[in-house]
Design a protein around this motif. Structure first.
Motif, PDB file in Angstrom:
ATOM      1  N   ASP A 117       0.847  -1.245   0.004  1.00  0.00           N
ATOM      2  CA  ASP A 117       0.021   0.078   0.147  1.00  0.00           C
ATOM      3  C   ASP A 117       0.993   1.190   0.109  1.00  0.00           C
ATOM      4  OD1 ASP A 117      -2.098  -1.527  -0.037  1.00  0.00           O
ATOM      5  OD2 ASP A 117      -2.701  -1.226   2.106  1.00  0.00           O
TER       6      ASP A 117
ATOM      7  N   GLN B 288       2.108   2.151  -3.473  1.00  0.00           N
ATOM      8  CA  GLN B 288       1.165   2.679  -4.309  1.00  0.00           C
ATOM      9  C   GLN B 288       1.558   2.357  -5.728  1.00  0.00           C
ATOM     10  OE1 GLN B 288      -1.907   4.544  -3.846  1.00  0.00           O
ATOM     11  NE2 GLN B 288      -1.552   3.426  -2.003  1.00  0.00           N
TER      12      GLN B 288
ATOM     13  N   ASP C 112       1.052   0.894  -9.747  1.00  0.00           N
ATOM     14  CA  ASP C 112      -0.070   1.009 -10.696  1.00  0.00           C
ATOM     15  C   ASP C 112       0.030  -0.299 -11.507  1.00  0.00           C
ATOM     16  OD1 ASP C 112       2.476   1.483 -12.060  1.00  0.00           O
ATOM     17  OD2 ASP C 112       1.873   3.544 -12.275  1.00  0.00           O
TER      18      ASP C 112
ATOM     19  N   LYS D  47      -7.565  -3.454  -5.118  1.00  0.00           N
ATOM     20  CA  LYS D  47      -7.119  -2.155  -4.941  1.00  0.00           C
ATOM     21  C   LYS D  47      -6.239  -1.687  -6.288  1.00  0.00           C
ATOM     22  CE  LYS D  47      -6.600  -1.898   0.126  1.00  0.00           C
ATOM     23  NZ  LYS D  47      -5.483  -1.785   1.119  1.00  0.00           N
ATOM     24  N   TYR D  48      -5.533  -2.533  -6.759  1.00  0.00           N
ATOM     25  CA  TYR D  48      -4.718  -2.591  -7.842  1.00  0.00           C
ATOM     26  C   TYR D  48      -4.825  -3.367  -9.109  1.00  0.00           C
ATOM     27  CZ  TYR D  48      -2.471  -0.521  -3.541  1.00  0.00           C
ATOM     28  OH  TYR D  48      -2.140  -0.124  -2.240  1.00  0.00           O
TER      29      TYR D  48
END
Length: 269
Positions: free
Chosen positions: A76, A79, A81, A101-102
């Protein structure tokens, strides 16, 4: 040139990227090495503790835990992508958490063809198509000239000790054994079966290959296998060359050819 946003991974899942990935996390050692060889060093931010190649460069990256126990809080903070994983090497719950989340792109590798497709697709995901195709062509050319031993040699390939675990069917190692002309005596078993001494004796392999990973087999282990199979030729092999399905495959054909040559000599004697 416009970036293509939607991809299908090797598990048949749709992966949508908001833009060209700039912060990549790799959950698989062989695919981590591939990302470096695709020139993505600056875009790779996180790797697992088992990602050991290229040795000096991986030390500069954040460790996100192991292949089967991710530190989600570390991921997390990074971050990402794009996260790149593998069906066999990673664990379902961890991948499911990350997918919420990703963007997570998963490989699923059983054959050399699957590995080459994975390399091509990661090239597309990361806009490194030219380098990916160079790798694919180099690997394919190497395997095209690999000469298997004939006739095929009944072979047991071990990956673990206490309990003994061998390679069964439907996995990448089994595929490479076949490419070498080594007929897997446990090819009728699940992917990585536990094997008793009695089961090993019953299959009567002419060749026993002891992998350097994940269990670090060494020559000191020869005696226990020789006791079970006195007639077999026993050899420690580089597990990475039989199981890593990224850019390390460039080096694999020459290594496998040498193994074939040594095995032929050993069996001839």
């Amino acid at each position: 040139m416009r970036f293509h946003y939607t991809f299908t991974d090797q598990m048949g899942r749709t992966v949508t990227l908001p833009h060209l990935p700039q912060r990549i996390v790799s959950l698989v050692p062989s695919q981590t090495e591939l990302l470096f060889d695709l020139g993505l060093q600056d875009r790779l931010v996180g790797v697992t503790k088992f990602c050991i190649h290229p040795e000096e460069k991986v030390k500069e990256k954040h460790i996100i835990g192991g292949t089967k126990n991710f530190k989600l809080e570390v991921i997390d903070k990074l971050q990402p992508d794009l996260i790149i994983g593998n069906k066999e090497e990673n664990y379902e719950e961890g991948i499911a958490s990350l997918q919420e989340k990703y963007p997570v792109w998963m490989s699923d590798i059983y054959t050399l063809e699957d590995a080459l497709e994975m390399i091509s697709q990661i090239g597309q995901l990361t806009r490194t198509e030219a380098k990916a195709q160079e790798l694919v062509q180099g690997i394919a050319a190497g395997f095209d000239v690999l000469q298997p031993v004939q006739p095929a040699i009944p072979t047991a390939y071990f990956i673990w000790r206490n309990p003994y675990m061998a390679v069964g069917n439907n996995n990448f190692i089994d595929h490479l054994l076949q490419r070498c002309g080594f007929c897997n005596v446990f090819a009728n078993q699940p992917r990585y079966p536990e094997v008793s001494p009695e089961q090993l004796q019953a299959t009567n392999p002419k060749l026993i290959l002891l992998s350097s990973e994940p269990y670090p087999f060494q020559e000191k282990h020869f005696a226990e296998f020789q006791e079970m199979c006195p007639e077999a030729v026993i050899k420690v092999v580089d597990g990475e060359m039989f199981s890593w399905y990224g850019s390390r495959l460039l080096k694999a054909p020459a290594y496998l050819q040498e193994v074939v040559k040594e095995v032929k000599q050993g069996i001839a004697h």
